[in-house]
Design an enzyme around this catalytic site. Sequence first.
Site, PDB file in Angstrom:
ATOM      1  N   ARG A 163       0.826  -1.213   0.000  1.00  0.00           N
ATOM      2  CA  ARG A 163       0.000   0.000   0.000  1.00  0.00           C
ATOM      3  C   ARG A 163       0.861   1.264   0.000  1.00  0.00           C
ATOM      4  NH1 ARG A 163      -3.393   2.569   4.335  1.00  0.00           N
ATOM      5  NH2 ARG A 163      -5.173   3.538   3.274  1.00  0.00           N
ATOM      6  N   HIS A 214       0.338   4.335  -2.612  1.00  0.00           N
ATOM      7  CA  HIS A 214       0.060   5.698  -2.166  1.00  0.00           C
ATOM      8  C   HIS A 214       1.180   6.659  -2.556  1.00  0.00           C
ATOM      9  CE1 HIS A 214      -3.540   5.438   0.688  1.00  0.00           C
ATOM     10  NE2 HIS A 214      -3.490   4.299   0.028  1.00  0.00           N
ATOM     11  N   ASN A 236      -4.163   8.890   4.353  1.00  0.00           N
ATOM     12  CA  ASN A 236      -2.925   8.337   4.920  1.00  0.00           C
ATOM     13  C   ASN A 236      -2.858   8.376   6.439  1.00  0.00           C
ATOM     14  OD1 ASN A 236      -2.074   7.981   2.283  1.00  0.00           O
ATOM     15  ND2 ASN A 236      -0.852   9.856   2.228  1.00  0.00           N
ATOM     16  N   HIS A 257      -6.372  -5.967  -2.353  1.00  0.00           N
ATOM     17  CA  HIS A 257      -7.187  -6.074  -1.145  1.00  0.00           C
ATOM     18  C   HIS A 257      -7.481  -7.521  -0.767  1.00  0.00           C
ATOM     19  CE1 HIS A 257      -8.976  -1.722  -0.992  1.00  0.00           C
ATOM     20  NE2 HIS A 257      -7.674  -1.770  -0.776  1.00  0.00           N
TER      21      HIS A 257
END
Length: 322
Positions: free
Chosen positions: A64, A68, A96, A195
């Site tokens: 992740r 990001h 975040n 996910h």
Amino acid sequence: MNSSRRVALMSVVCFFVLLCCSAVSAQLSPTFYSTICPTAQRIVRALVRQAVANEKRMGASLLRLHFHDCFVNGCDGSVLLDDTQGFTGEKNAGPNANSLRGFEVIDKIKGIMERVCVGVVSCADILAIAARDSVVELGGPGWVVNLGRRDARTASQNAANTNLPGTFFSLNNLISSFQSQGLSANDMIALSGGHTIGQARCTAFRTRLYNEANMNQVFASSLKATCPRTAGNGDNNLTPFDASSPNLFDNGYYTNLRSQKGLLHSDQQLFNGGSADALVSLYSANQTAFFNDFAAAMVKMGNIKPLTGNSGEIRKNCRRWN
């Protein structure tokens, strides 16, 4: 200017534009560190393996972090910069804050890297390698990571708030968000399969849990003790995206979507009578197809607007610029 000369001129312009774009892309190479730091990838792999062995969830966290990073002004390590009195980074942006983790693992990797190859391996490249190795450690596919990114001296909290897809996004919102980064709808569906590992906080799915009809009711009932209706009560309680195999990178995410067991609103949008349904069905039945497409999409994502050549820098400490 007559039409033939205009066409010829445009052809020359297009040629040089393509040449420039190819030159930028060519600066990323899987062999970038082969001679200047040949142990770089082995160092990352060993420390990721150790981190994931200590805590399985860390694999999802490192994956992740790379995502990001890349969605905010490109894959440039900007997500790692700490706030200071005169500088606002991305760590406290809405998507975040109290959510991103794994920074200490990246710090450890960077610390060892700087002892072995001083000033050579960027934080952005460490993120890209760690994401791949995390997926592999949890049973997922590997891919060839293109390397040679440099680190940004800037960050953008505003871009983090704007560019990162939200848990409330519709299918069209998701497609648009990914297309703005040069990724297709199919890339989005494949990357969403990340996910299949990891967990989400109650605040990310509470509204769906108590207000949406396209959610398996047995599944919903099983979550209500962990995530009560009242805001402020259990906000930080965690639930795995895929309860059946939370620490295994497999195609369970897509199987769950077909049973209306997507945890987030944005998850279930991928199987809700829309254009994504067919690919979700394919991935739920064919894990190899998912693995192949996920790996290809990760390579594409890792190529979003990298800093190369003389742009940016190689940070000595991933939390601050030199």
